[in-house]
Design a protein around this motif. Structure first.
Motif, PDB file in Angstrom:
ATOM      1  N   LYS A   1       0.833  -1.204   0.000  1.00 46.07           N
ATOM      2  CA  LYS A   1       0.000   0.000   0.000  1.00 46.07           C
ATOM      3  C   LYS A   1       0.868   1.256   0.000  1.00 46.07           C
ATOM      4  O   LYS A   1       0.519   2.255  -0.617  1.00 46.07           O
ATOM      5  CB  LYS A   1      -0.932   0.013   1.201  1.00 46.07           C
ATOM      6  CG  LYS A   1      -2.174  -0.815   1.002  1.00 46.07           C
ATOM      7  CD  LYS A   1      -3.058  -0.795   2.229  1.00 46.07           C
ATOM      8  CE  LYS A   1      -3.859   0.456   2.300  1.00 46.07           C
ATOM      9  NZ  LYS A   1      -4.858   0.421   3.383  1.00 46.07           N
ATOM     10  N   GLY A   2       1.991   1.209   0.690  1.00 47.01           N
ATOM     11  CA  GLY A   2       2.883   2.359   0.757  1.00 47.01           C
ATOM     12  C   GLY A   2       3.822   2.483  -0.429  1.00 47.01           C
ATOM     13  O   GLY A   2       4.440   3.520  -0.621  1.00 47.01           O
ATOM     14  N   LEU A   3       3.910   1.431  -1.228  1.00 44.87           N
ATOM     15  CA  LEU A   3       4.839   1.435  -2.365  1.00 44.87           C
ATOM     16  C   LEU A   3       4.493   2.515  -3.377  1.00 44.87           C
ATOM     17  O   LEU A   3       5.379   3.218  -3.856  1.00 44.87           O
ATOM     18  CB  LEU A   3       4.869   0.058  -3.031  1.00 44.87           C
ATOM     19  CG  LEU A   3       5.877  -0.144  -4.149  1.00 44.87           C
ATOM     20  CD1 LEU A   3       7.302   0.092  -3.653  1.00 44.87           C
ATOM     21  CD2 LEU A   3       5.751  -1.554  -4.713  1.00 44.87           C
ATOM     22  N   GLU A   4       3.216   2.676  -3.690  1.00 40.33           N
ATOM     23  CA  GLU A   4       2.832   3.689  -4.666  1.00 40.33           C
ATOM     24  C   GLU A   4       3.186   5.084  -4.170  1.00 40.33           C
ATOM     25  O   GLU A   4       3.710   5.905  -4.919  1.00 40.33           O
ATOM     26  CB  GLU A   4       1.350   3.618  -5.006  1.00 40.33           C
ATOM     27  CG  GLU A   4       0.999   4.608  -6.091  1.00 40.33           C
ATOM     28  CD  GLU A   4      -0.425   4.479  -6.603  1.00 40.33           C
ATOM     29  OE1 GLU A   4      -0.813   5.349  -7.377  1.00 40.33           O
ATOM     30  OE2 GLU A   4      -1.132   3.532  -6.224  1.00 40.33           O
ATOM     31  N   ALA A   5       2.926   5.358  -2.895  1.00 42.11           N
ATOM     32  CA  ALA A   5       3.281   6.666  -2.331  1.00 42.11           C
ATOM     33  C   ALA A   5       4.793   6.874  -2.388  1.00 42.11           C
ATOM     34  O   ALA A   5       5.267   7.958  -2.734  1.00 42.11           O
ATOM     35  CB  ALA A   5       2.777   6.774  -0.901  1.00 42.11           C
ATOM     36  N   PHE A   6       5.554   5.820  -2.074  1.00 40.88           N
ATOM     37  CA  PHE A   6       7.013   5.891  -2.125  1.00 40.88           C
ATOM     38  C   PHE A   6       7.488   6.195  -3.547  1.00 40.88           C
ATOM     39  O   PHE A   6       8.338   7.053  -3.758  1.00 40.88           O
ATOM     40  CB  PHE A   6       7.600   4.563  -1.639  1.00 40.88           C
ATOM     41  CG  PHE A   6       9.098   4.487  -1.710  1.00 40.88           C
ATOM     42  CD1 PHE A   6       9.884   5.082  -0.748  1.00 40.88           C
ATOM     43  CD2 PHE A   6       9.710   3.818  -2.756  1.00 40.88           C
ATOM     44  CE1 PHE A   6      11.271   5.005  -0.810  1.00 40.88           C
ATOM     45  CE2 PHE A   6      11.093   3.736  -2.828  1.00 40.88           C
ATOM     46  CZ  PHE A   6      11.876   4.338  -1.863  1.00 40.88           C
ATOM     47  N   ILE A   7       6.904   5.510  -4.521  1.00 41.60           N
ATOM     48  CA  ILE A   7       7.292   5.689  -5.921  1.00 41.60           C
ATOM     49  C   ILE A   7       6.859   7.052  -6.445  1.00 41.60           C
ATOM     50  O   ILE A   7       7.569   7.694  -7.212  1.00 41.60           O
ATOM     51  CB  ILE A   7       6.714   4.546  -6.788  1.00 41.60           C
ATOM     52  CG1 ILE A   7       7.454   3.246  -6.479  1.00 41.60           C
ATOM     53  CG2 ILE A   7       6.778   4.871  -8.264  1.00 41.60           C
ATOM     54  CD1 ILE A   7       6.856   2.009  -7.110  1.00 41.60           C
ATOM     55  N   SER A   8       5.679   7.511  -6.026  1.00 42.89           N
ATOM     56  CA  SER A   8       5.116   8.760  -6.545  1.00 42.89           C
ATOM     57  C   SER A   8       5.728  10.019  -5.941  1.00 42.89           C
ATOM     58  O   SER A   8       5.546  11.107  -6.486  1.00 42.89           O
ATOM     59  CB  SER A   8       3.609   8.784  -6.299  1.00 42.89           C
ATOM     60  OG  SER A   8       2.981   7.762  -7.012  1.00 42.89           O
ATOM     61  N   GLU A   9       6.437   9.886  -4.848  1.00 42.14           N
ATOM     62  CA  GLU A   9       6.935  11.063  -4.139  1.00 42.14           C
ATOM     63  C   GLU A   9       7.754  12.026  -5.012  1.00 42.14           C
ATOM     64  O   GLU A   9       7.531  13.241  -4.953  1.00 42.14           O
ATOM     65  CB  GLU A   9       7.742  10.645  -2.913  1.00 42.14           C
ATOM     66  CG  GLU A   9       8.020  11.798  -1.972  1.00 42.14           C
ATOM     67  CD  GLU A   9       8.695  11.325  -0.709  1.00 42.14           C
ATOM     68  OE1 GLU A   9       9.765  11.873  -0.395  1.00 42.14           O
ATOM     69  OE2 GLU A   9       8.172  10.408  -0.057  1.00 42.14           O
ATOM     70  N   PRO A  10       8.691  11.555  -5.854  1.00 39.39           N
ATOM     71  CA  PRO A  10       9.471  12.504  -6.652  1.00 39.39           C
ATOM     72  C   PRO A  10       8.631  13.350  -7.615  1.00 39.39           C
ATOM     73  O   PRO A  10       8.962  14.501  -7.883  1.00 39.39           O
ATOM     74  CB  PRO A  10      10.439  11.614  -7.436  1.00 39.39           C
ATOM     75  CG  PRO A  10      10.554  10.373  -6.621  1.00 39.39           C
ATOM     76  CD  PRO A  10       9.201  10.184  -6.000  1.00 39.39           C
ATOM     77  N   SER A  11       7.530  12.805  -8.121  1.00 38.08           N
ATOM     78  CA  SER A  11       6.702  13.561  -9.060  1.00 38.08           C
ATOM     79  C   SER A  11       5.666  14.428  -8.354  1.00 38.08           C
ATOM     80  O   SER A  11       5.186  15.415  -8.922  1.00 38.08           O
ATOM     81  CB  SER A  11       6.014  12.615 -10.051  1.00 38.08           C
ATOM     82  OG  SER A  11       5.235  11.655  -9.365  1.00 38.08           O
ATOM     83  N   ALA A  12       5.328  14.101  -7.112  1.00 39.88           N
ATOM     84  CA  ALA A  12       4.311  14.851  -6.367  1.00 39.88           C
ATOM     85  C   ALA A  12       4.725  16.307  -6.160  1.00 39.88           C
ATOM     86  O   ALA A  12       3.874  17.202  -6.117  1.00 39.88           O
ATOM     87  CB  ALA A  12       4.040  14.171  -5.029  1.00 39.88           C
ATOM     88  N   GLU A  13       6.016  16.562  -6.054  1.00 39.57           N
ATOM     89  CA  GLU A  13       6.526  17.932  -5.887  1.00 39.57           C
ATOM     90  C   GLU A  13       6.056  18.838  -7.015  1.00 39.57           C
ATOM     91  O   GLU A  13       5.904  20.045  -6.847  1.00 39.57           O
ATOM     92  CB  GLU A  13       8.063  17.890  -5.843  1.00 39.57           C
ATOM     93  CG  GLU A  13       8.734  19.235  -5.780  1.00 39.57           C
ATOM     94  CD  GLU A  13      10.254  19.143  -5.874  1.00 39.57           C
ATOM     95  OE1 GLU A  13      10.866  20.187  -6.140  1.00 39.57           O
ATOM     96  OE2 GLU A  13      10.821  18.055  -5.673  1.00 39.57           O
ATOM     97  N   PHE A  14       5.795  18.250  -8.188  1.00 41.00           N
ATOM     98  CA  PHE A  14       5.379  19.012  -9.360  1.00 41.00           C
ATOM     99  C   PHE A  14       3.892  18.801  -9.675  1.00 41.00           C
ATOM    100  O   PHE A  14       3.457  19.021 -10.803  1.00 41.00           O
ATOM    101  CB  PHE A  14       6.239  18.618 -10.565  1.00 41.00           C
ATOM    102  CG  PHE A  14       7.691  18.907 -10.332  1.00 41.00           C
ATOM    103  CD1 PHE A  14       8.215  20.171 -10.537  1.00 41.00           C
ATOM    104  CD2 PHE A  14       8.536  17.909  -9.865  1.00 41.00           C
ATOM    105  CE1 PHE A  14       9.556  20.435 -10.292  1.00 41.00           C
ATOM    106  CE2 PHE A  14       9.882  18.167  -9.629  1.00 41.00           C
ATOM    107  CZ  PHE A  14      10.391  19.426  -9.839  1.00 41.00           C
ATOM    108  N   ALA A  15       3.135  18.345  -8.682  1.00 39.12           N
ATOM    109  CA  ALA A  15       1.690  18.100  -8.811  1.00 39.12           C
ATOM    110  C   ALA A  15       1.382  17.085  -9.911  1.00 39.12           C
ATOM    111  O   ALA A  15       0.401  17.222 -10.630  1.00 39.12           O
ATOM    112  CB  ALA A  15       0.948  19.411  -9.046  1.00 39.12           C
ATOM    113  N   LEU A  16       2.246  16.073 -10.033  1.00 41.61           N
ATOM    114  CA  LEU A  16       2.038  15.005 -11.012  1.00 41.61           C
ATOM    115  C   LEU A  16       2.001  13.662 -10.303  1.00 41.61           C
ATOM    116  O   LEU A  16       2.722  13.446  -9.333  1.00 41.61           O
ATOM    117  CB  LEU A  16       3.182  14.968 -12.038  1.00 41.61           C
ATOM    118  CG  LEU A  16       3.353  16.163 -12.960  1.00 41.61           C
ATOM    119  CD1 LEU A  16       4.558  15.946 -13.879  1.00 41.61           C
ATOM    120  CD2 LEU A  16       2.102  16.416 -13.774  1.00 41.61           C
TER     121      LEU A  16
END
Length: 157
Positions: free
Chosen positions: A20-35
């Motif tokens: 469940k936490g893997l997606e959040a871990f993977i998505s973190e670098p792109s979240a900074e740019f609202a992606l």
């Protein structure tokens, strides 16, 4: 408790504590740019394949055109991508990364690589390869052969 029940309990524990936490871990670098990570991957495809069409991305990712279109709206809205009409066929539009989109893609890619390098340093490349091989095999044998899961994944994309 049977062996199958024990495996099921372990699978549930792994899902709850890790996957469940893997997606959040993977998505973190792109979240900074609202992606989302999916949007970043589409931006990366457009950056690496100038002039690519929406249908080409859908085919490469094995998802519907509407799934890619939903993700693309965010990239267009953020000014990371533009569309350019094909002079040979005015109905078709090529996707073109903007200078801002190229900068964002480069920054996210650098962050993803840095994160992956740390992951390999902790986990080890041999164990990492074993894990990826196992996941690829699971995907091929279980997920791709389950007609219901393909339908669900296309709806969720």
């Amino acid at each position: 408790m049977t062996e199958d029940e024990y495996l099921l309990d372990q699978a549930i524990d792994v899902y709850l504590s890790g996957l469940k936490g893997l997606e959040a871990f993977i998505s973190e670098p792109s979240a900074e740019f609202a992606l989302s990570f999916e949007q970043y991957l589409i931006l990366r495809s457009i950056t690496k394949q100038p002039g690519i069409k929406l249908m080409d991305i859908a085919r490469q990712r094995k998802v519907t055109r509407s799934a890619v279109s939903r993700q693309l709206k965010v990239l267009l809205g953020n000014g990371y991508v533009t569309q350019k009409r094909d002079p040979a066929d005015r109905r078709r539009q090529a996707l073109v990364v903007t200078p801002a989109g190229k900068t964002v893609e480069q920054r996210i890619t650098a962050n993803v690589k840095k994160r992956f390098k740390k992951w390999v340093a902790i986990y080890g490349s041999e164990r990492g390869q074993m894990l990826l091989d196992l996941l690829a095999d699971f995907n091929k044998q279980i997920l791709q052969n389950n007609p219901g899961s393909n339908k669900e994944s296309k709806q969720n994309d």
